[in-house]
Enzyme design. Structure first.
Site, short mmCIF file in Angstrom:
data_model
loop_
_atom_site.label_atom_id
_atom_site.label_comp_id
_atom_site.label_asym_id
_atom_site.label_seq_id
_atom_site.Cartn_x
_atom_site.Cartn_y
_atom_site.Cartn_z
N ARG A 147 0.86 -1.18 0.00
CA ARG A 147 0.00 0.00 0.00
C ARG A 147 0.89 1.24 0.00
NH1 ARG A 147 -3.97 2.25 4.81
NH2 ARG A 147 -2.00 3.19 5.46
N TYR A 159 -3.28 11.18 6.47
CA TYR A 159 -3.50 9.82 6.93
C TYR A 159 -2.46 8.87 6.32
CZ TYR A 159 -4.83 5.07 7.00
OH TYR A 159 -4.74 3.71 7.15
N ASP A 218 -5.24 3.85 -0.10
CA ASP A 218 -6.39 4.07 0.79
C ASP A 218 -6.81 5.54 0.72
OD1 ASP A 218 -8.27 4.12 2.82
OD2 ASP A 218 -7.01 3.03 4.27
N HIS A 220 -9.35 6.69 2.41
CA HIS A 220 -9.80 6.98 3.77
C HIS A 220 -11.04 7.89 3.81
CE1 HIS A 220 -8.74 6.73 8.15
NE2 HIS A 220 -8.23 5.60 7.71
N GLU A 244 -9.04 1.96 -1.97
CA GLU A 244 -9.84 1.65 -0.77
C GLU A 244 -10.59 2.87 -0.27
OE1 GLU A 244 -7.32 0.27 2.38
OE2 GLU A 244 -8.85 0.59 3.91
N GLU A 270 -14.00 -1.11 6.05
CA GLU A 270 -13.36 -1.31 7.35
C GLU A 270 -14.18 -0.72 8.50
OE1 GLU A 270 -9.59 0.62 6.60
OE2 GLU A 270 -10.15 2.34 7.80
N ARG A 291 -13.72 -5.11 3.07
CA ARG A 291 -12.64 -4.71 4.00
C ARG A 291 -12.96 -4.95 5.47
NH1 ARG A 291 -8.21 -4.24 4.41
NH2 ARG A 291 -7.74 -2.12 5.01
N GLU A 347 -4.50 -7.50 5.00
CA GLU A 347 -3.67 -6.37 5.44
C GLU A 347 -2.82 -6.79 6.64
OE1 GLU A 347 -5.87 -3.07 7.10
OE2 GLU A 347 -4.37 -1.63 6.40
N TRP A 410 -12.20 11.92 8.34
CA TRP A 410 -10.78 11.60 8.55
C TRP A 410 -10.45 10.27 7.93
CZ3 TRP A 410 -8.04 7.73 11.14
CH2 TRP A 410 -6.63 7.94 11.17
O1 EZ4 Z 1 -7.23 4.13 9.85
O2 EZ4 Z 1 -7.72 1.08 11.66
O3 EZ4 Z 1 -6.66 0.48 5.96
N1 EZ4 Z 1 -6.41 0.74 7.12
C1 EZ4 Z 1 -6.88 1.81 7.78
C2 EZ4 Z 1 -6.54 1.90 9.24
C3 EZ4 Z 1 -7.53 2.76 10.02
C4 EZ4 Z 1 -7.43 2.43 11.49
C5 EZ4 Z 1 -8.38 3.26 12.32
O4 EZ4 Z 1 -8.45 2.75 13.63
O5 EZ4 Z 1 -7.51 2.65 7.19
O6 EZ4 Z 1 -5.22 2.33 9.41
CO CO Z 2 -8.31 1.76 5.39
#
Ligand code: EZ4
Ligand code: CO
Length: 410
Positions: A147, A159, A218, A220, A244, A270, A291, A347, A410
């Site tokens: 990643r 992030y 990702d 996010h 992702e 996730e 995820r 992951e 976030w």
């Molecule tokens: O930000 O699990 O793909 N992985 C992620 C993680 C999340 C954390 C948040 O608790 O996006 O790193």
């Molecule tokens: Co993620």
């Protein structure tokens, strides 16, 4: 196999974890992970105050019945706290059943469908040199899928990219999102700057590392559907394994728009905690990878059903494996990964030495592949004396504000 004790262990060996320990009358111990990053004590209370009294005296073998009883008798369904608590019970019961059978858990789930579990690691950097160094480091560790997250010019904290090493003297790409502090850290965000920058990063990575290395990214949850569609399209020449969490996917229909515009494979979920969060996404084939984590989605029982549903539509697994999933939750994921047919990728954010001192594991990572090991049960033991040396410390995930002060995903 009567349950005679159930205890909730909250420990913080480097970061917080919530573990449920169930003991049967013949002295077998089952472990389940109920860690919910930044909201740990809510799950601990749900378990201690509302679930443990219901478990005492029950038959530990009755896994499906216990799952349905906890889910339906609560009346208030789903949600991350409830589903993490149910997951902790469910995984502990599967651990017990496999120990009673004298088999590693994956055998009870149908046996191994593969010899190893492809894992992806997290490379990151504040600039191209740091990113390339991080990718090389992950290749040296054996990772066969990586990643890629980078800083974005004009944004202070992004992030996935540490501004300083998580441990003193540690590597700069050693990223831990939760921070031990009484208040959540504020970060800044600008989607336009991000969309301009990210395709240039993947162009540079492909020209340095060639066309074959599987690359992931990702988003996010930070884009609108049309922004996500644009990014997916812009990344097509770099052949991503997946993009992702491109949008905040509470609105499953948003993915229809993204899907119309791009062939970049999409992974999501996730932060989901139920098969219902995926109903439209899977049935309409709007995503390619699921995820969810075992820990936040009701345990092995619920994840098996979710992944079997996904299999009908050629959607594969990409189980969430950040450091906030404890080694107990990771082991549960690995047994499932090994057994299911529609496995995609797992992951792996390796835990630190303090965590590994508290949770003794048998799972292995070699040449890019994970394996849960062949001990009866999950293959993880909790050292309670070590756990007691690391009391809970408040920790929060960061949050984002835009330049004008508006709170952003976030
Ligand atoms: O930000 O699990 O793909 N992985 C992620 C993680 C999340 C954390 C948040 O608790 O996006 O790193
Ligand atoms: Co993620």
């Amino acid at each position: 196999m009567k349950i005679v004790a159930a205890e909730v262990v909250v420990t913080s060996p480097g970061r917080n974890f919530v573990t449920l320990k169930i003991t049967t009358e013949d002295g077998l111990i089952g472990l389940g992970d109920g860690t919910l990053n930044g909201r740990e004590l809510a799950v601990a209370s749900y378990l201690r105050d509302h679930v443990v009294p219901l478990l005492l005296g029950r038959d530990a073998h009755a896994i499906e019945d216990t799952w349905q009883f906890l889910y339906r008798s609560a009346y208030w369904r789903r949600g991350p706290v409830t589903m993490s608590a149910i997951a902790a019970v469910d995984v502990a019961l599967w651990d017990l059943k496999a120990k009673a059978a004298g088999m590693p858990l994956y055998q009870l789930l149908g046996g191994a469908s593969r010899t190893g579990i492809l894992a992806y690691g997290h490379a990151s950097g504040r600039d191209t040199d740091e990113l390339f160094d991080s990718i090389r480091h992950h290749l040296e560790l054996g990772f066969r899928a990586i990643r890629v997250q980078t800083a974005v010019p004009g944004i202070d904290a992004v992030y996935g990219v540490p501004t300083r090493p998580a441990t003193p003297g540690g590597r700069h790409d050693d990223y831990e999102p939760a921070q031990r502090s009484p208040l959540p850290a504020e970060e800044d965000w600008d989607t336009t700057a991000y969309l301009r920058h990210i395709p240039t990063v993947f162009e540079a990575v492909r020209s340095e590392f060639g066309p074959e290395l599987p690359l992931l990214h990702d988003g996010h949850h930070r884009m609108t559907p049309i922004q996500a569609a644009r990014l997916g399209k812009a990344l097509e020449p770099y052949d991503l394994f997946w993009l992702e969490d491109c949008t905040p996917a509470e609105n499953q229909e948003a993915l229809r728009l993204v899907r119309q515009h791009t062939t970049t494979p999409l992974a999501i979920g996730e932060v989901f905690n139920s098969v219902w969060d995926y109903q439209t996404l899977i049935r309409e084939q709007l995503i390619d990878y699921v995820r969810s984590s075992v820990t936040h989605t009701g345990g092995i029982t619920a994840m098996r059903k979710l992944l079997d549903y996904a299999a009908l539509y050629q959607v594969k697994s990409g189980i969430h494996g950040p450091t906030d999933i404890s080694p107990v939750g990771m082991a549960a994921a690995l047994h499932l990964d090994l057994a299911i047919h529609n496995f995609g990728v797992q992951e792996l954010m390796p835990h630190g030495p303090l965590t590994n001192e508290v949770f003794r594991q048998t799972y292995t990572f070699e040449d890019g592949y994970l394996h849960p090991g062949d001990e009866p049960g999950l293959g993880v033991e909790l050292d309670e004396e070590a756990a007691a040396r690391f009391p809970y410390e408040p920790a929060y995930l960061p949050f984002n504000r835009l330049k004008d002060g508006t709170v952003h995903d976030w």
